[in-house]
Write a protein that holds these residues in place. Structure first.
Motif, PDB file in Angstrom:
ATOM      1  N   ASP A 147     -16.385 -15.114  16.160  1.00 16.80           N
ATOM      2  CA  ASP A 147     -17.620 -14.655  15.516  1.00 16.80           C
ATOM      3  C   ASP A 147     -17.465 -14.633  14.001  1.00 16.80           C
ATOM      4  O   ASP A 147     -18.367 -15.045  13.261  1.00 16.80           O
ATOM      5  N   ARG A 148     -16.334 -14.115  13.520  1.00 17.26           N
ATOM      6  CA  ARG A 148     -16.128 -14.032  12.068  1.00 17.26           C
ATOM      7  C   ARG A 148     -16.000 -15.428  11.463  1.00 17.26           C
ATOM      8  O   ARG A 148     -16.480 -15.679  10.353  1.00 17.26           O
ATOM      9  N   MET A 149     -15.348 -16.366  12.143  1.00 19.84           N
ATOM     10  CA  MET A 149     -15.240 -17.729  11.632  1.00 19.84           C
ATOM     11  C   MET A 149     -16.602 -18.403  11.623  1.00 19.84           C
ATOM     12  O   MET A 149     -16.945 -19.132  10.687  1.00 19.84           O
ATOM     13  N   TYR A 150     -17.390 -18.155  12.655  1.00 23.49           N
ATOM     14  CA  TYR A 150     -18.723 -18.750  12.730  1.00 23.49           C
ATOM     15  C   TYR A 150     -19.619 -18.199  11.628  1.00 23.49           C
ATOM     16  O   TYR A 150     -20.387 -18.938  11.003  1.00 23.49           O
ATOM     17  N   ASP A 151     -19.536 -16.881  11.391  1.00 18.55           N
ATOM     18  CA  ASP A 151     -20.314 -16.268  10.314  1.00 18.55           C
ATOM     19  C   ASP A 151     -20.049 -16.961   8.983  1.00 18.55           C
ATOM     20  O   ASP A 151     -20.950 -17.125   8.160  1.00 18.55           O
ATOM     21  N   ARG A 152     -18.795 -17.350   8.768  1.00 20.68           N
ATOM     22  CA  ARG A 152     -18.386 -17.934   7.490  1.00 20.68           C
ATOM     23  C   ARG A 152     -18.448 -19.455   7.485  1.00 20.68           C
ATOM     24  O   ARG A 152     -18.039 -20.081   6.507  1.00 20.68           O
ATOM     25  N   GLU A 153     -18.915 -20.052   8.577  1.00 20.04           N
ATOM     26  CA  GLU A 153     -19.080 -21.503   8.686  1.00 20.04           C
ATOM     27  C   GLU A 153     -17.773 -22.239   8.379  1.00 20.04           C
ATOM     28  O   GLU A 153     -17.754 -23.212   7.631  1.00 20.04           O
TER      29      GLU A 153
END
Length: 362
Positions: free
Chosen positions: A312-318
């Motif tokens: 989720d955190r990696m996806y948030d930061r693209e």
């Protein structure tokens, strides 16, 4: 049989290295971030991926009327928040906004990739402040960092609290969040949430829902549910997970990419067990791409749930992910995908696959 290597796996790194030579990638597994509680509050805003979205930039599926209806309802909800805030801004002799009517919030229910987070962030952008936006995990982490009473006091000053990916992973969180939201509703805070489960169904398949039915039903009463149907937009006309790279290609990509991290998948999973999930965002500070060697199926559920939070955190930061090993659509075992956390794992797969595609296009 091993997974096929990516076509770029044998491309020579020297052809694209910066003039200054290889860049030394960071290792996420070597980081131990410390995050102040004040940062947790200040960062309660939509993630960078959704920093500029609006209702106008949402593209409803033309075959799904529920998506158009969700936009309409949320626009009305935002207009109501702005109208309620207007008297306090217009005159010195107005004591405040009129009492709010109707439900305390809206609840966006639907599958993966139908644009729920886009719509939730659009509502946040359209609403007056003060306001807060965070995932369910980030909200519980905030309470843990501030303490319950301080969290209530802090969030009670907001006009709107948006909660993305509403989850009830254990009985303690059920009681905690139910009590918190009840206190916030009493203080006049409006609520908006997304999830993949209707409010009255929260908790089913995860723990003894009957023991907490009263709490779950109490949460449900605060929201107007909005069902959003549709296909995961990340899979509309797109291929399955891209084939993994070879280990050598992962190393080369990390060496030539400024701001890249490079970790063995097993080492990173082990490290996540000693870093609190509230710090996973800080773990990615100044990271612009993630490189992983030896991705393999995760069999342990605790480890899998930590990977979900990191995804989720990696996806948030693209953050594009370049990885060797198995494709990301094979990272969770079939047993896990049939269990009570199935929705979480499918969301994580959807996001990891999207980030792997981003890397394959670069």
């Amino acid at each position: 049989m091993s997974a096929p290597s990516h076509p770029d796996a044998i491309a020579p790194a020297t052809a694209v290295l910066p003039e200054a030579g290889p860049v030394a990638p960071v290792a996420l597994s070597a980081r131990r971030p410390v995050v102040a509680a004040e940062r947790l509050v200040a960062e309660m805003v939509p993630p960078p991926r959704f920093s500029g979205v609006s209702f106008g930039s949402y593209l409803p599926d033309t075959t799904q009327p529920s998506q158009y209806e969700a936009v309409r309802v949320l626009e009305e909800f935002a207009a109501g928040l702005n109208a309620a805030a207007a008297p306090a801004r217009r005159g010195w002799f107005r004591r405040g906004a009129p009492a709010a009517t109707g439900p305390a919030g809206v609840y966006l229910d639907g599958g993966y990739g139908v644009g729920k987070t886009h719509l939730l962030a659009s509502l946040w952008h359209a609403a007056p402040g003060p306001k807060a936006f965070g995932t369910f995990v980030e909200l519980t982490n905030l309470v843990g960092a501030l303490g319950f009473q301080q969290a209530v006091q802090t969030l009670s000053q907001h006009r709107l609290l948006c909660i993305d990916e509403f989850e009830l992973d254990d009985p303690g969180d059920t009681v905690l969040v139910s009590t918190l939201l009840g206190r916030l509703v009493e203080a006049g805070v409006k609520l908006a949430a997304t999830s993949n489960t209707l409010p009255e169904k929260l908790g089913e398949g995860r723990f003894a829902a009957a023991d907490f039915l009263r709490e779950i039903q109490g949460l449900s009463a605060h929201f107007r549910p909005l069902r959003i149907d549709g296909q995961d937009y990340r899979h509309r006309g797109l291929p399955d997970a891209p084939p993994p790279y070879a280990d050598e290609a992962v190393d080369q990509r990390a060496a030539r990419t400024p701001g890249a991290s490079l970790d063995d998948f097993g080492d990173l999973l082990a490290h996540l067990s000693v870093v609190h999930p509230s710090r996973y965002g800080a773990l990615l500070d100044d990271v612009h791409a993630v490189c992983l060697r030896g991705v393999r199926p995760v069999e342990d559920q605790s480890t899998a749930l930590r990977l979900v939070v990191l995804a989720d955190r990696m996806y948030d930061r693209e953050l594009p992910i370049t990885a060797s090993g198995v494709p990301f659509d094979q990272v969770f075992s079939q047993e896990m995908l049939r269990g009570g956390y199935r929705k979480k794992y499918l969301r994580a797969v959807s996001r990891l696959v999207a980030l792997a595609r981003d890397s394959s296009r670069s």
